[in-house]
Every structure is written in C-alpha cells, then in structure tokens.
Design an enzyme around this catalytic site. Structure first.
Site, short mmCIF file in Angstrom:
data_model
loop_
_atom_site.label_atom_id
_atom_site.label_comp_id
_atom_site.label_asym_id
_atom_site.label_seq_id
_atom_site.Cartn_x
_atom_site.Cartn_y
_atom_site.Cartn_z
CE LYS A 48 -4.22 -1.89 2.03
NZ LYS A 48 -5.17 -1.83 3.15
NE ARG A 49 6.88 -0.09 2.34
CZ ARG A 49 8.06 0.03 1.74
NH1 ARG A 49 8.42 1.21 1.28
NH2 ARG A 49 8.85 -1.01 1.57
#
Length: 467
Positions: free
Chosen positions: A241-242
């Site tokens: 997600k980052r």
C-alpha cells in the site's frame, strides 16, 4: 490461431494495479489474435468474497474500457459441475477419499518440514482399504498425483519450467463438506470456458504444475500458460500500500486518465522498441506475450504522471471540460449555465499544458468560477496596496471601453496603459493577477482576462478597488 483468454480475479478486495495489468495483457493478446477476452469472478471463497469487491472489479474494468466479450462467469455458480468432475476422478482411480484427522495432518506436516520434504501429505489413504475408514470423520477427496517423473510447462514468458513430481503431494479436491477447492474449480472452468491461454501473475506458477497434472488426469488439454512477473515498488520490494498497491478507483480519484494508466501499465514489463507513448490500436497490432520480460517491473509515479500529462495535453478542450465540470461546479458551489461551460472550455485550453493530473486541472481552474468577490490570499494581498488599487481602478475604465474582447486586445490595452502610467508592465500585471485570480500564480494574465470575459474581469477589478 483460435484464442480465448480470461481475467479471473477473486472478489476479496479491490481491483489493484497488478490485476489491471493482467487484465490488460489478456485483453491485448485476445485482440491481437482476433479472439475472445472473458471475465471470471472466482468467488468460491464465500466468506471473503463481497458484493462490494465484485462491483469494484467490474467498475474498474469498465473505467479502463477492458470490457469482456461475454457476460462474467461466476465460479460459485459452477460448483455442481466441479463436484461432478471430482467424482469422475474418484471413479477412474485418479482421486481417493482421505480420512486423516486434523491432528494426524498436523503431525505429517511437522515431520515433512523437519525432514525438508515438500510433500506435506504422505499419502496415508492413497491405497488404503475404505473398510478401515473411521466412522467419525467426514473424508476429503484428494487427487492421486503422479509419484514419479516430472511435470513440464512450456511457459510463454518463463520458458521451459520443470518440477519433480516428488515435490507435489496429493492435493485436496473436495473439502469434507463437499465443496470444491480453488485448484479444481480453475481447471474445470478453464476447460468449460474454452480458455486457450492463461495469462496471469507468476505467483501462480506453482499452481500451474498441479493444474497441469489435473488436466491430464481428467483427459483434457491444459491451456498455454504465460506467467508474468509481479509489479514491485520503486525500491524493488514487493508492491504494498505504501508503494501504491491501491484500487484502480484510487488512481482515478488521483486524477489519472484511463488511457494514460493503460499506456503506463502496458509498458510495465512489455515494450516495443523505445516507444513510450503507445495507443491501444498500436498495442493491439504489436502485442506478443513472448515480448514480456521475466524480471519484475517497478512502479514509477513520476513516469505515470508524465504519461498522464501527455494524454491530458492531447485530449480535446471540450472532452476535458466535460470531464471536470461537475467537480468544478461542486467545489465552487456554482450552477453552470452554457456561458460558464464555455468559459471552462476556454480555460482548459490554457491550463492543460501545465497539468499532470485531472485533479491538478480541476484545482487550477477553480479561480475562474469562484463567486464574487473572490478571496485573495495573503501573498497576493501584498501587491494590492493603495497605489495599486488606484491604478487598477483606472485600468478598469480603460478595459470597459474595449469594443473587442480577446487576449490580444487585452494585451495591447494593458501595455498601452502601463506606458501611459510610466510604469513597467509588472507593476500592473501583478496587482491585476491578484485581483482576477486571488493568487500570485496563474496562466498568463491576458489569457486569464480573456477567459473571464469583459464583464467578469471588470467586476472583479471593481470588487478590489471599491474596498
């Protein structure tokens, strides 16, 4: 060549960027060969599958215009068919009932790991007499995998890939409750849908060995496999997600155009010479799955934004204005009439060369539509001292007398005004920008005035000079 491909996501989450690229490669391959691109929703995991996720997948594919050639197939609707095939494998001796208890299975796995064996199930019930079956355990159905030899896959991306059959144990086909597992369902559905080529992430490569064995045991020909490398983050680590492992709707909300995202995704792992901007028409003509590289691709948001900026510049002013009008109206709390819609089209012409995303384009266009009197930020306010306001008041009278309103006419009038005042252009341009836009940064001020129109321009000047 007859070609039928499929995109087969599990509806346990959003359509992420890796899934979108897999769908794109399947779509391009099918289009290149004049075949079919099908969609299968693999929703046999009923506990984790959600309607929300199904909608996200369908909406994401629709936004990207990767439409399937037939209605989606829902795997859960085929459970009866999957079970029938498992029972046929039982009848032909290619499957068997296993009555191992959970405790026995746990002990087997522990022993296998301790010895370094890849086969976590030791085949206890493979050849046992069912008369010895315990009455208190509901059996599972296991596939009787070959014990000797090798399973070979001629992968269209990875090349020849081989595994020793000693490394593959007897997988479960039907759970104790009679429900089929994923491996069986995929094989049956691929056959029944006539899938000729299965293009998917290389995290499925191990599955392909087991599925190939199952195809052969049933007496079916497996599809040709093409396992494409996964997308990694900029640092080379698995996409998270980052890094941007977000749903496709998030990329839409961040202001990326679907055609730009598709262009960027097709270049993640596949190339055609040094071409960076590739139309879908050209991609269909050029796409060959063998040209996909074996190494993991790295996502690069700067590159994505650069590609997106290209597609924004190439889009027509009307198309962009139509795309952003509702958002601009909402943010400025204005109800657009035809004249305001036309103003937005004119505004977009000057704004789009500076925008990398649709979000930027929306934000940069808002000042054209803020209701009067517009807010002026503190930095712009500094250029509006009393001398500047008096000068703007005189300028407003000059501009009000113009019989023709255009960027060129405004340009000439303001230059003549600056000359008559004995000042450099900047002395009037900066206060004018503050008055018309409320900021110190904008497109060229003559362009701004031309887009605003004569009445709006003079009205904004009066708002400033009357204070």
């Amino acid at each position: 060549m007859n070609v039928v491909t499929r995109f087969a996501p599990s509806p346990t989450g959003f359509l992420h960027i890796g899934g979108a690229r897999t769908a794109l490669f399947n779509w391009l391959f099918a289009r290149h060969y004049g075949g079919k691109f099908l969609l299968r929703i693999e929703d046999t995991d009923r506990k984790r599958s959600t309607e929300e996720a199904i909608d996200a997948i369908l909406n994401g594919l629709s936004w990207l215009e990767l439409d399937a050639d037939e209605q989606p197939v829902f795997q859960s609707a085929n459970i009866k068919r999957h079970t029938e095939i498992a029972n046929e494998l039982l009848e032909t001796g290619n499957a068997y009932h296993c009555y191992c208890s959970p405790e026995e299975l746990a002990e087997m796995r522990e022993k296998a790991r301790a010895s370094g064996s890849a086969r976590l199930y030791d085949g206890t019930w493979r050849d046992k007499n069912l008369n010895d079956a315990p009455s208190d355990i509901q059996p599972v159905v296991r596939f009787k995998a070959p014990l000797e030899g090798e399973t070979v896959i001629q992968d269209l991306v990875q090349g020849t890939v081989t595994v020793s059959n000693t490394e593959l144990d007897d997988m479960i086909l039907l759970r104790a409750d009679g429900s089929p597992i994923y491996m069986l369902s995929v094989v049956v559905d691929d056959h029944d849908m006539g899938i000729t080529h299965a293009i998917r992430g290389d995290d499925h490569l191990t599955n392909a060995f087991r599925q190939t064995q199952l195809f052969h045991a049933i007496g079916w020909a497996p599809p040709e496999y093409a396992h494409i490398p996964l997308i990694h983050g900029p640092d080379g680590a698995k996409l998270s997600k980052r890094h941007g492992a977000l749903g496709i709707e998030a990329y839409r909300d961040m202001g990326y155009l679907p055609e730009a995202l598709l262009n960027y995704l097709m270049r993640l792992g596949w190339s055609h010479g040094d071409d960076e901007i590739i139309s879908l028409k050209d991609a269909i003509n050029w796409f060959e799955i063998q040209d996909v590289g074996r190494g993991a691709a790295r996502i690069d948001f700067d590159k994505l934004s650069s590609v997106n900026a290209h597609y924004i510049r190439e889009a027509t002013d009307l198309a962009l204005a139509t795309l952003i009008q509702d958002a601009v109206a909402e943010k400025t709390q204005r109800t657009f009439d035809p004249s305001m819609s036309e103003r937005l089209v004119q505004a977009v012409a000057g704004l789009k060369p500076r925008a990398k995303t649709i979000t930027e384009l929306i934000e940069n266009s808002l000042f054209y539509f803020y209701p009067r009197p517009i807010k002026i930020n503190s930095k712009a306010e500094k250029s509006l001292d009393s001398e500047a306001r008096e000068r703007l008041e005189r300028l407003a009278k000059v501009l009000a007398e113009l019989s023709q309103w255009s960027e060129e006419a405004v340009n000439v009038a303001i230059h003549e005004f600056a000359e008559s005042e004995g000042i450099k252009l900047g002395k009037i341009a900066q206060p004018l920008r503050a008055a018309l836009t409320g900021t110190t940064v904008s497109p060229g001020i003559f362009e701004v005035a031309a887009v605003l129109g004569q009445d709006e321009t003079i009205g904004r000047l009066k708002d400033v000079t009357s204070n």
